[in-house]
Design a protein around this motif. Structure first.
Motif, PDB file in Angstrom:
ATOM      1  N   LEU A  55       0.787  -1.077   0.004  1.00  0.00           N
ATOM      2  CA  LEU A  55      -0.094  -0.006  -0.145  1.00  0.00           C
ATOM      3  C   LEU A  55       0.762   1.148   0.108  1.00  0.00           C
ATOM      4  O   LEU A  55       1.862   1.257   0.711  1.00  0.00           O
ATOM      5  CB  LEU A  55      -0.839  -0.168   1.303  1.00  0.00           C
ATOM      6  N   ASN A  56       0.447   2.481  -0.608  1.00  0.00           N
ATOM      7  CA  ASN A  56       1.232   3.563  -1.034  1.00  0.00           C
ATOM      8  C   ASN A  56       0.522   4.621  -0.144  1.00  0.00           C
ATOM      9  O   ASN A  56      -0.322   5.167  -0.188  1.00  0.00           O
ATOM     10  CB  ASN A  56       1.074   4.052  -2.145  1.00  0.00           C
ATOM     11  N   ILE A  57       0.992   4.432   1.403  1.00  0.00           N
ATOM     12  CA  ILE A  57       0.403   5.458   2.320  1.00  0.00           C
ATOM     13  C   ILE A  57       1.207   6.514   2.620  1.00  0.00           C
ATOM     14  O   ILE A  57       2.354   6.730   2.790  1.00  0.00           O
ATOM     15  CB  ILE A  57       0.550   4.686   3.831  1.00  0.00           C
ATOM     16  N   VAL A  58       0.415   7.741   2.459  1.00  0.00           N
ATOM     17  CA  VAL A  58       1.327   8.872   2.054  1.00  0.00           C
ATOM     18  C   VAL A  58       1.313   9.663   3.173  1.00  0.00           C
ATOM     19  O   VAL A  58       2.055  10.517   3.819  1.00  0.00           O
ATOM     20  CB  VAL A  58       0.882   9.828   1.138  1.00  0.00           C
ATOM     21  N   ALA A  59       0.267   9.219   4.265  1.00  0.00           N
ATOM     22  CA  ALA A  59       0.391  10.191   5.570  1.00  0.00           C
ATOM     23  C   ALA A  59      -0.724   9.333   6.523  1.00  0.00           C
ATOM     24  O   ALA A  59      -1.718   8.588   5.919  1.00  0.00           O
ATOM     25  CB  ALA A  59       0.091  11.687   5.400  1.00  0.00           C
ATOM     26  N   THR A  60      -0.758   9.416   7.944  1.00  0.00           N
ATOM     27  CA  THR A  60      -1.744   9.400   8.682  1.00  0.00           C
ATOM     28  C   THR A  60      -2.093  10.636   9.500  1.00  0.00           C
ATOM     29  O   THR A  60      -1.485  11.517   9.670  1.00  0.00           O
ATOM     30  CB  THR A  60      -1.522   8.486   9.561  1.00  0.00           C
ATOM     31  N   PHE A  61      -3.660  10.765   9.539  1.00  0.00           N
ATOM     32  CA  PHE A  61      -4.075  11.852  10.727  1.00  0.00           C
ATOM     33  C   PHE A  61      -4.497  11.179  11.825  1.00  0.00           C
ATOM     34  O   PHE A  61      -5.510  10.341  11.997  1.00  0.00           O
ATOM     35  CB  PHE A  61      -5.399  12.390  10.033  1.00  0.00           C
ATOM     36  N   ASP A  62      -3.956  11.417  12.791  1.00  0.00           N
ATOM     37  CA  ASP A  62      -3.877  10.567  13.902  1.00  0.00           C
ATOM     38  C   ASP A  62      -4.549  11.593  15.278  1.00  0.00           C
ATOM     39  O   ASP A  62      -4.094  12.452  15.743  1.00  0.00           O
ATOM     40  CB  ASP A  62      -2.628  10.220  14.744  1.00  0.00           C
ATOM     41  N   PHE A  63      -5.998  11.339  15.258  1.00  0.00           N
ATOM     42  CA  PHE A  63      -6.659  12.009  16.499  1.00  0.00           C
ATOM     43  C   PHE A  63      -6.790  11.259  17.625  1.00  0.00           C
ATOM     44  O   PHE A  63      -6.985  10.236  17.972  1.00  0.00           O
ATOM     45  CB  PHE A  63      -7.890  12.332  15.871  1.00  0.00           C
ATOM     46  N   VAL A  85       6.490   6.961   6.805  1.00  0.00           N
ATOM     47  CA  VAL A  85       5.165   7.638   6.609  1.00  0.00           C
ATOM     48  C   VAL A  85       4.907   8.718   7.979  1.00  0.00           C
ATOM     49  O   VAL A  85       5.043   8.168   8.967  1.00  0.00           O
ATOM     50  CB  VAL A  85       3.876   6.663   6.869  1.00  0.00           C
ATOM     51  N   PRO A  86       4.640   9.857   7.624  1.00  0.00           N
ATOM     52  CA  PRO A  86       4.420  10.878   8.617  1.00  0.00           C
ATOM     53  C   PRO A  86       3.119  10.744   9.232  1.00  0.00           C
ATOM     54  O   PRO A  86       2.085  10.479   8.840  1.00  0.00           O
ATOM     55  CB  PRO A  86       4.298  12.329   7.785  1.00  0.00           C
ATOM     56  N   ARG A  87       3.209  10.834  10.665  1.00  0.00           N
ATOM     57  CA  ARG A  87       2.026  10.463  11.477  1.00  0.00           C
ATOM     58  C   ARG A  87       1.781  12.005  12.012  1.00  0.00           C
ATOM     59  O   ARG A  87       2.311  12.602  13.026  1.00  0.00           O
ATOM     60  CB  ARG A  87       2.650   9.738  12.625  1.00  0.00           C
ATOM     61  N   LEU A  88       0.697  12.274  11.529  1.00  0.00           N
ATOM     62  CA  LEU A  88       0.349  13.981  11.871  1.00  0.00           C
ATOM     63  C   LEU A  88      -0.817  13.728  12.982  1.00  0.00           C
ATOM     64  O   LEU A  88      -1.837  13.220  12.853  1.00  0.00           O
ATOM     65  CB  LEU A  88      -0.192  14.402  10.733  1.00  0.00           C
ATOM     66  N   ARG A  89      -0.530  14.803  14.013  1.00  0.00           N
ATOM     67  CA  ARG A  89      -1.248  14.552  15.209  1.00  0.00           C
ATOM     68  C   ARG A  89      -2.049  15.464  15.631  1.00  0.00           C
ATOM     69  O   ARG A  89      -1.916  16.939  15.224  1.00  0.00           O
ATOM     70  CB  ARG A  89      -0.232  14.170  16.487  1.00  0.00           C
ATOM     71  N   PHE A  90      -3.459  15.312  16.079  1.00  0.00           N
ATOM     72  CA  PHE A  90      -4.475  16.387  16.492  1.00  0.00           C
ATOM     73  C   PHE A  90      -5.155  16.119  17.746  1.00  0.00           C
ATOM     74  O   PHE A  90      -5.450  14.809  17.936  1.00  0.00           O
ATOM     75  CB  PHE A  90      -5.517  16.124  15.240  1.00  0.00           C
ATOM     76  N   VAL A  91      -4.682  17.089  18.652  1.00  0.00           N
ATOM     77  CA  VAL A  91      -4.734  16.580  20.023  1.00  0.00           C
ATOM     78  C   VAL A  91      -5.808  17.669  20.868  1.00  0.00           C
ATOM     79  O   VAL A  91      -5.848  18.860  20.611  1.00  0.00           O
ATOM     80  CB  VAL A  91      -3.441  16.709  20.640  1.00  0.00           C
ATOM     81  N   GLY A  92      -6.510  17.136  21.627  1.00  0.00           N
ATOM     82  CA  GLY A  92      -7.130  17.913  22.710  1.00  0.00           C
ATOM     83  C   GLY A  92      -6.910  17.682  24.116  1.00  0.00           C
ATOM     84  O   GLY A  92      -6.289  16.761  24.439  1.00  0.00           O
TER      85      GLY A  92
END
Length: 349
Positions: free
Chosen positions: A131-139, A205-212
């Motif tokens: 799989l060609n995974i270009v990024a993840t959006f991790d909430f 693969v960049p793991r982009l983080r979104f945090v509360g």
């Protein structure tokens, strides 16, 4: 012509369209579902639970979901019975041929890390395209572990003392005090265990983080979590810090409420983990909901995908307060009336 426009035209000509983000297929990986420990779902019920989990915002904006039951272990049946069949299907269907973005929540962060570390080898050994995974959006990512899981496992095994405060915290989170026979993925969520699972993937693969940093539990669980937390996950985990410690932000210069100030944040992160959006008012569940819970700030306003394309958020700085009591704050545009998930989706398109 933009890549996303070309892909849309191609989809229309072929009679099908994808629920893509910026031209990339979206793959959802949900988080821990406490009720699974008692109900032990299988088959269609796992699929139904997965659909319900994402229903508020992301479900209808995705191409694929990887649904899994929380009574199992990540490197056990979650991988063999739920992840692996879906990876094969995605490879055969060419889901990620033009690139895909994994969107995870909570424990889905840990499951996704295990996928990233293993999918290429598994698929190539099966004679299939990786799989060609270009990024993840991790909430609200739990990939760095959850202190509440350590406590729950200890209590279930009889090695932990439980007082009224701890019993309340675990009951609010899990709905019950677990028994030794129904711990499941809680074993993998223990801080040391989680941090050792696929900790150094070969993939970049960049793991982009979104945090509360809010809470659904009126602060009852926060007493057992170091530093700022979202009611379930401490910021060391959700930010992607390289060590489990007490942090008050994902940044050393921007607080969760957007104040530009010196703050206790990580100095190093897990491989390819990049914190982006933060908000003081968003709880663990709010980050994937369809409502604005608070203004949002940015630990970093932009980051690259694996292929060099860029996710960018528009921010502005403003002064709040009066005279010597004033401070500077950083705010993501339109975040006062747009959910965190919608901010990410809009920025990626």
């Amino acid at each position: 012509m933009k890549k996303s426009t070309l892909l849309l035209l191609a989809g229309l000509l072929s009679g099908t369209t994808q629920a893509a983000v910026g031209g990339y297929s979206v793959v959802l990986v949900h988080g821990f579902q406490p009720d699974n420990l008692a109900s032990r779902p299988t088959g269609s019920q796992v699929t139904s639970n997965g659909a319900t989990y994402w229903a508020e915002y992301w479900r209808d904006r995705a191409d694929v979901r990887i649904d899994w039951p929380s009574q199992e272990r990540v490197a056990g049946k979650i991988a063999s019975d739920y992840v692996w069949p879906k990876l094969q299907q995605m490879s055969r269907n060419g889901t990620c041929a033009s690139g895909c973005i994994f969107v995870s929540h909570s424990t889905g962060d840990l499951v996704t890390r295990y996928i990233i570390d293993n999918q290429a080898l598994w698929l190539q050994n099966a004679g299939l395209q990786a799989l060609n995974i270009v990024a993840t959006f991790d909430f609200a990512g739990a990939g760095g572990g959850v202190e509440l899981a350590d406590l729950a496992v200890n209590v279930a095994g009889g090695s932990g003392l439980i007082d009224t405060t701890l019993k309340l915290a675990l009951s609010l989170w899990l709905g019950q005090i677990p028994s030794p026979s129904n711990i499941g993925v809680l074993n993998d969520l223990r801080v040391n265990t989680a941090r050792q699972l696929a900790a150094f993937p070969d993939s970049r693969v960049p793991r982009l983080r979104f945090v509360g940093a809010g809470s659904d539990f009126l602060g009852a669980t926060g007493a057992f979590l170091p530093g700022e937390d979202d009611g379930v996950v401490a910021s060391h985990s959700s930010c992607g810090a390289s060590s489990a410690a007490s942090f008050n932000s994902c940044s050393r210069s921007v607080a969760f409420d957007g104040k530009l100030t010196s703050v206790s944040g990580p100095s190093a992160f897990m491989p390819y983990h990049y914190p982006m959006l933060m908000s003081e008012g968003y709880s663990h569940s709010d980050v994937i909901a369809n409502g604005a819970a608070d203004e949002v700030t940015a630990a970093n306003s932009s980051s690259n995908y694996l292929n060099g394309e860029r996710l960018q958020f528009s921010t502005y700085d403003e002064t709040r307060g009066w005279w010597i009591f004033s401070s500077r704050y950083r705010v993501v545009r339109n975040s006062g009336n747009t959910s965190m998930s919608a901010l990410v989706y809009q920025a990626a398109n």
